[in-house]
Design a protein around this motif. Sequence first.
Motif, mmCIF file in Angstrom:
data_model
loop_
_atom_site.group_PDB
_atom_site.id
_atom_site.type_symbol
_atom_site.label_atom_id
_atom_site.label_comp_id
_atom_site.label_asym_id
_atom_site.label_seq_id
_atom_site.Cartn_x
_atom_site.Cartn_y
_atom_site.Cartn_z
ATOM 1 N N GLU A 145 0.881 -1.172 0.000
ATOM 2 C CA GLU A 145 0.000 0.000 0.000
ATOM 3 C C GLU A 145 0.909 1.209 0.000
ATOM 4 O OE1 GLU A 145 -3.781 0.301 2.327
ATOM 5 O OE2 GLU A 145 -2.693 1.944 3.300
ATOM 6 N N VAL A 146 0.806 2.025 -1.049
ATOM 7 C CA VAL A 146 1.712 3.149 -1.243
ATOM 8 C C VAL A 146 0.916 4.452 -1.175
ATOM 9 C CG1 VAL A 146 3.448 4.180 -2.773
ATOM 10 C CG2 VAL A 146 3.129 1.697 -2.752
ATOM 11 N N LEU A 147 1.363 5.388 -0.351
ATOM 12 C CA LEU A 147 0.754 6.715 -0.266
ATOM 13 C C LEU A 147 1.507 7.631 -1.221
ATOM 14 C CD1 LEU A 147 -1.445 8.253 1.346
ATOM 15 C CD2 LEU A 147 0.385 9.001 2.870
ATOM 16 N N VAL A 148 0.797 8.174 -2.212
ATOM 17 C CA VAL A 148 1.419 8.996 -3.252
ATOM 18 C C VAL A 148 0.899 10.419 -3.131
ATOM 19 C CG1 VAL A 148 1.760 9.294 -5.733
ATOM 20 C CG2 VAL A 148 1.486 6.989 -4.781
ATOM 21 N N PRO A 149 1.779 11.393 -2.798
ATOM 22 C CA PRO A 149 1.342 12.795 -2.806
ATOM 23 C C PRO A 149 0.949 13.198 -4.229
ATOM 24 C CG PRO A 149 3.479 12.547 -1.725
ATOM 25 C CD PRO A 149 3.167 11.241 -2.397
ATOM 26 N N LEU A 150 -0.187 13.876 -4.356
ATOM 27 C CA LEU A 150 -0.672 14.273 -5.682
ATOM 28 C C LEU A 150 -0.499 15.770 -5.891
ATOM 29 C CD1 LEU A 150 -4.008 12.246 -5.890
ATOM 30 C CD2 LEU A 150 -1.801 11.696 -6.935
ATOM 31 N N ALA A 151 0.039 16.122 -7.039
ATOM 32 C CA ALA A 151 0.050 17.521 -7.454
ATOM 33 C C ALA A 151 -1.372 17.854 -7.894
ATOM 34 C CB ALA A 151 1.029 17.721 -8.610
ATOM 35 N N VAL A 152 -1.897 18.966 -7.411
ATOM 36 C CA VAL A 152 -3.272 19.345 -7.754
ATOM 37 C C VAL A 152 -3.383 20.855 -7.657
ATOM 38 C CG1 VAL A 152 -4.072 18.964 -5.397
ATOM 39 C CG2 VAL A 152 -5.723 18.945 -7.241
ATOM 40 N N SER A 153 -4.140 21.451 -8.563
ATOM 41 C CA SER A 153 -4.307 22.898 -8.525
ATOM 42 C C SER A 153 -5.342 23.293 -7.481
ATOM 43 C CB SER A 153 -4.732 23.425 -9.906
ATOM 44 O OG SER A 153 -6.079 23.117 -10.145
ATOM 45 N N ASP A 154 -5.125 24.453 -6.872
ATOM 46 C CA ASP A 154 -6.110 24.970 -5.924
ATOM 47 C C ASP A 154 -7.451 25.208 -6.607
ATOM 48 O OD1 ASP A 154 -4.673 24.902 -3.592
ATOM 49 O OD2 ASP A 154 -3.949 26.956 -3.758
ATOM 50 N N ASP A 155 -7.421 25.580 -7.887
ATOM 51 C CA ASP A 155 -8.665 25.811 -8.625
ATOM 52 C C ASP A 155 -9.527 24.545 -8.668
ATOM 53 O OD1 ASP A 155 -7.874 28.407 -9.109
ATOM 54 O OD2 ASP A 155 -7.193 28.009 -11.152
ATOM 55 N N LEU A 156 -8.898 23.406 -8.890
ATOM 56 C CA LEU A 156 -9.656 22.156 -8.946
ATOM 57 C C LEU A 156 -10.274 21.845 -7.591
ATOM 58 C CD1 LEU A 156 -10.664 19.511 -10.161
ATOM 59 C CD2 LEU A 156 -8.395 18.539 -9.743
ATOM 60 N N LEU A 157 -9.496 21.939 -6.527
ATOM 61 C CA LEU A 157 -10.024 21.645 -5.193
ATOM 62 C C LEU A 157 -11.138 22.614 -4.810
ATOM 63 C CD1 LEU A 157 -6.795 20.799 -3.190
ATOM 64 C CD2 LEU A 157 -8.434 19.224 -4.229
ATOM 65 N N GLU A 158 -10.933 23.894 -5.113
ATOM 66 C CA GLU A 158 -11.948 24.918 -4.816
ATOM 67 C C GLU A 158 -13.247 24.597 -5.555
ATOM 68 O OE1 GLU A 158 -12.967 28.465 -2.829
ATOM 69 O OE2 GLU A 158 -10.883 27.838 -2.962
ATOM 70 N N ARG A 159 -13.126 24.265 -6.845
ATOM 71 C CA ARG A 159 -14.316 23.970 -7.654
ATOM 72 C C ARG A 159 -15.031 22.715 -7.139
ATOM 73 N NH1 ARG A 159 -12.143 22.948 -12.413
ATOM 74 N NH2 ARG A 159 -12.646 20.757 -12.457
ATOM 75 N N LEU A 160 -14.267 21.641 -6.873
ATOM 76 C CA LEU A 160 -14.888 20.407 -6.359
ATOM 77 C C LEU A 160 -15.654 20.677 -5.077
ATOM 78 C CD1 LEU A 160 -12.092 17.677 -6.643
ATOM 79 C CD2 LEU A 160 -14.224 17.778 -7.917
ATOM 80 N N TRP A 161 -14.988 21.338 -4.152
ATOM 81 C CA TRP A 161 -15.561 21.566 -2.830
ATOM 82 C C TRP A 161 -16.751 22.514 -2.906
ATOM 83 C CZ3 TRP A 161 -15.925 25.284 1.140
ATOM 84 C CH2 TRP A 161 -16.142 24.758 2.427
ATOM 85 N N ASP A 162 -16.588 23.649 -3.603
ATOM 86 C CA ASP A 162 -17.671 24.634 -3.708
ATOM 87 C C ASP A 162 -18.910 24.060 -4.390
ATOM 88 O OD1 ASP A 162 -16.222 26.580 -2.429
ATOM 89 O OD2 ASP A 162 -15.740 27.722 -4.239
ATOM 90 N N LEU A 163 -18.721 23.405 -5.538
ATOM 91 C CA LEU A 163 -19.874 22.866 -6.272
ATOM 92 C C LEU A 163 -20.613 21.811 -5.452
ATOM 93 C CD1 LEU A 163 -18.528 22.520 -9.924
ATOM 94 C CD2 LEU A 163 -20.265 24.110 -9.087
ATOM 95 N N ASP A 164 -19.868 20.937 -4.797
ATOM 96 C CA ASP A 164 -20.543 19.888 -4.052
ATOM 97 C C ASP A 164 -21.235 20.432 -2.806
ATOM 98 O OD1 ASP A 164 -21.111 17.045 -4.322
ATOM 99 O OD2 ASP A 164 -20.207 16.913 -2.332
#
Length: 190
Positions: free
Chosen positions: A130-149
């Motif tokens: 079981e490998v934990l992989v840090p993911l590169a992700v834009s703040d825009d994507l996280l903001e959009r996912l969280w806000d829309l949901d």
Amino acid sequence: MGRARGAAAAVIAAALLASCGSSDPAPPAETSSAPAAPASFEGRLQQYREDEVRHVLKIELRNTGTETVRIDALRVEWPGLDGTQDATPAYDLPPGVVAALEVPYGEAVCAAAERPTDPVNAVVLAGDQEVLVPLAVSDDLLERLWDLDCRRQRILEAVDVELGSSWARTTVDGLPVLRGELILTRGTST
């Protein structure tokens, strides 16, 4: 003379083949009991237009190791999402190759006034690792996912939306449309 040469060649070939045989059994092949090299990955979280309506994300995963790794399962891990599920792609990822693997994601955790800023990880199951992989992700994507949901959840608390049972195809100003009922029922939110 040609016949004599052919016969001599056949005798020599038979003698050579007979001398190749050995009565000693071959030594057993060596087996390695060394554990497989640990899986190593780099990752990036993406969401494309068609993914948004299907409520899925893509984890672009690169195998940075030296051997092909079988990806049995993976999921997104972020405190801003609850109820994320494993995707089970059963995908063989060769070294140096990037694969965009689809994963479902849960609902936004909307109890806080602002979205979490914690890092986003992928949990990758590769064989018995079981490998934990840090993911590169834009703040825009996280903001959009969280806000829309969170908006979707607030709307569903305020009103229940259903489609009526009777729909008809028609045209308006020469353009095709559907006519039917949209049923709204007051929800539990005030």
